[in-house]
Design a protein around this motif. Structure first.
Motif, PDB file in Angstrom:
ATOM      1  N   SER A 181       0.845  -1.196   0.000  1.00 33.13           N
ATOM      2  CA  SER A 181       0.000   0.000   0.000  1.00 33.13           C
ATOM      3  C   SER A 181       0.880   1.245   0.000  1.00 33.13           C
ATOM      4  O   SER A 181       1.910   1.310   0.682  1.00 33.13           O
ATOM      5  CB  SER A 181      -0.976  -0.026   1.181  1.00 33.13           C
ATOM      6  OG  SER A 181      -0.486   0.692   2.258  1.00 33.13           O
ATOM      7  N   ASN A 183       0.548   5.490   0.132  1.00 26.79           N
ATOM      8  CA  ASN A 183      -0.344   6.618   0.376  1.00 26.79           C
ATOM      9  C   ASN A 183       0.439   7.882   0.672  1.00 26.79           C
ATOM     10  O   ASN A 183       1.601   7.822   1.083  1.00 26.79           O
ATOM     11  CB  ASN A 183      -1.261   6.301   1.567  1.00 26.79           C
ATOM     12  CG  ASN A 183      -2.204   5.153   1.272  1.00 26.79           C
ATOM     13  OD1 ASN A 183      -3.205   5.313   0.570  1.00 26.79           O
ATOM     14  ND2 ASN A 183      -1.874   3.964   1.770  1.00 26.79           N
ATOM     15  N   LEU A 217      -3.781   0.613   7.805  1.00 25.58           N
ATOM     16  CA  LEU A 217      -3.552   0.417   6.366  1.00 25.58           C
ATOM     17  C   LEU A 217      -3.302  -1.047   6.017  1.00 25.58           C
ATOM     18  O   LEU A 217      -2.697  -1.777   6.802  1.00 25.58           O
ATOM     19  CB  LEU A 217      -2.331   1.220   5.908  1.00 25.58           C
ATOM     20  CG  LEU A 217      -2.417   2.741   5.998  1.00 25.58           C
ATOM     21  CD1 LEU A 217      -1.084   3.363   5.596  1.00 25.58           C
ATOM     22  CD2 LEU A 217      -3.546   3.273   5.129  1.00 25.58           C
ATOM     23  N   SER A 220      -5.685  -3.046   0.658  1.00 22.55           N
ATOM     24  CA  SER A 220      -6.884  -2.472   0.035  1.00 22.55           C
ATOM     25  C   SER A 220      -6.979  -0.952   0.256  1.00 22.55           C
ATOM     26  O   SER A 220      -7.801  -0.282  -0.348  1.00 22.55           O
ATOM     27  CB  SER A 220      -8.147  -3.153   0.568  1.00 22.55           C
ATOM     28  OG  SER A 220      -8.278  -2.863   1.933  1.00 22.55           O
ATOM     29  N   THR A 221      -6.144  -0.431   1.153  1.00 24.79           N
ATOM     30  CA  THR A 221      -6.163   1.022   1.383  1.00 24.79           C
ATOM     31  C   THR A 221      -4.911   1.623   0.769  1.00 24.79           C
ATOM     32  O   THR A 221      -3.910   1.845   1.443  1.00 24.79           O
ATOM     33  CB  THR A 221      -6.212   1.332   2.895  1.00 24.79           C
ATOM     34  OG1 THR A 221      -5.297   0.466   3.580  1.00 24.79           O
ATOM     35  CG2 THR A 221      -7.599   1.160   3.448  1.00 24.79           C
ATOM     36  N   THR A 222      -4.963   1.841  -0.523  1.00 29.34           N
ATOM     37  CA  THR A 222      -3.789   2.371  -1.225  1.00 29.34           C
ATOM     38  C   THR A 222      -4.226   3.498  -2.158  1.00 29.34           C
ATOM     39  O   THR A 222      -5.406   3.624  -2.487  1.00 29.34           O
ATOM     40  CB  THR A 222      -3.074   1.233  -1.999  1.00 29.34           C
ATOM     41  OG1 THR A 222      -1.813   1.716  -2.474  1.00 29.34           O
ATOM     42  CG2 THR A 222      -3.905   0.708  -3.161  1.00 29.34           C
ATOM     43  N   GLN A 224      -4.258   6.787  -1.604  1.00 25.07           N
ATOM     44  CA  GLN A 224      -5.068   7.851  -0.991  1.00 25.07           C
ATOM     45  C   GLN A 224      -4.196   9.017  -0.543  1.00 25.07           C
ATOM     46  O   GLN A 224      -3.017   8.848  -0.256  1.00 25.07           O
ATOM     47  CB  GLN A 224      -5.774   7.323   0.251  1.00 25.07           C
ATOM     48  CG  GLN A 224      -6.625   6.101   0.024  1.00 25.07           C
ATOM     49  CD  GLN A 224      -7.249   5.653   1.341  1.00 25.07           C
ATOM     50  OE1 GLN A 224      -8.323   6.077   1.716  1.00 25.07           O
ATOM     51  NE2 GLN A 224      -6.539   4.815   2.042  1.00 25.07           N
ATOM     52  N   LYS A 232      -9.859  12.186   4.192  1.00 28.10           N
ATOM     53  CA  LYS A 232      -9.241  12.249   2.864  1.00 28.10           C
ATOM     54  C   LYS A 232      -9.100  13.690   2.379  1.00 28.10           C
ATOM     55  O   LYS A 232      -9.943  14.542   2.685  1.00 28.10           O
ATOM     56  CB  LYS A 232     -10.094  11.480   1.859  1.00 28.10           C
ATOM     57  CG  LYS A 232      -9.898   9.992   1.948  1.00 28.10           C
ATOM     58  CD  LYS A 232     -10.542   9.301   0.754  1.00 28.10           C
ATOM     59  CE  LYS A 232     -10.442   7.797   0.929  1.00 28.10           C
ATOM     60  NZ  LYS A 232     -11.092   7.054  -0.114  1.00 28.10           N
TER      61      LYS A 232
END
Ligand SMILES: NC(=O)c1ccc[n+]([C@@H]2O[C@H](COP(=O)([O-])OP(=O)(O)OC[C@H]3O[C@@H](n4cnc5c(N)ncnc54)[C@H](OP(=O)(O)O)[C@@H]3O)[C@@H](O)[C@H]2O)c1
Length: 235
Positions: A181, A183, A217, A220-222, A224, A232
């Motif tokens: 991930s 971010n 994180l 699946s939380t990438t 952003q 956000k």
């Protein structure tokens, strides 16, 4: 035991992140660029802290960081690209290309070098995460809306943070297949040497927010752009 590498850990936000991760028992790899900081951190964070002396504006830092981390571990869980400097010139007549180049080197090429040094170690982790410390000032959406038009922020800083954001997006797409991930964050407007005239948050508080957010994180939380504890941000 989890592992984290933090660039720009001699002071400011990077140093506070190092403190938080040390308190939570991580193996830490703080990157610093002076002997003084290297010795100070080694003394202050004895045990599972392995400072690395490296200047991220040099390509030689890539292999040096990789070999120093590899002496202690086969895998890296978290890379935080935090090192950065501010620019000064905010009028087109006075902008110096040298300033823009030097900020590009540390804010954009620095994270590229750090990722190149860590990528093989990150691929060995069960939950690898890369966090690029960006800024609200790198948001083209915010800048275009005139949100900061009452303040004089440098061309160099705004340009390179926007470019760093593009790096985050490109890298998150590329590394999705590796379950890494990637971010970007705006840490808050901090009371540090690199802070601005409207600074209002202690770096300790920002570091604690970032630590808690990074724990959430996963693959699946990438891709952003987030202000930890707030939400956000638009790119
Ligand atoms: N402060 C804010 O309000 C704010 C807001 C948004 C985003 N940010 C971002 O947050 C990050 C940290 O900012 P900060 O306020 O904590 O800054 P800071 O207190 O000025 O610290 C900057 C750190 O980066 C290191 N560094 C600079 N150039 C380097 C290089 N070539 N190689 C390795 N390390 C280098 C410095 O090391 P030395 O001690 O050797 O100089 C220092 O540890 C930056 O990326 C900044 O753009 C800050």
């Amino acid at each position: 035991m989890e592992t984290v590498l933090i660039t720009g850990a001699s002071r400011g936000l990077g140093y506070e992140l190092l403190k938080v991760y040390s308190i939570h028992d991580y193996i830490t790899f703080p990157i610093v660029r002076t002997e003084e900081a290297f010795e100070r951190l080694k003394y202050e964070f004895q045990g599972k802290c392995y400072p690395i002396l490296a200047d991220l504006t040099l390509d030689s830092s890539i292999n040096h960081i990789k070999s120093e981390v590899s002496k202690q571990t086969d895998e890296l869980d978290i890379l935080i690209n935090n090192a950065g400097i501010s620019g000064t010139e905010y009028l087109i007549e006075t902008v110096r290309t040298k300033e823009v180049n030097s900020l590009f080197d540390i804010h954009c090429l620095g994270p590229i070098r750090a990722v190149q040094s860590c990528i093989s170690l990150l691929k060995q982790s069960d939950n690898p995460r890369i966090v690029n410390v960006s800024s609200r000032l790198g948001s083209i959406t915010k800048m275009a809306s005139g949100e900061f038009s009452d303040r004089d922020f440098s061309y160099s800083y705004r340009m390179v943070k926007a470019a760093q954001n593009m790096f985050t997006v490109c890298l998150s797409h590329e590394l999705q297949g590796n379950n890494i991930s990637v971010n970007a964050i705006h840490p808050g407007v901090l009371l540090t040497r690199g802070g601005s005239s409207d600074s209002n948050m202690y770096p300790e508080e920002a570091a604690s927010n970032i630590y808690e957010w990074i724990k959430t994180l996963n693959k699946s939380t990438t891709g952003q752009f987030v202000q930890p504890s707030i939400g956000k941000l638009p790119w």
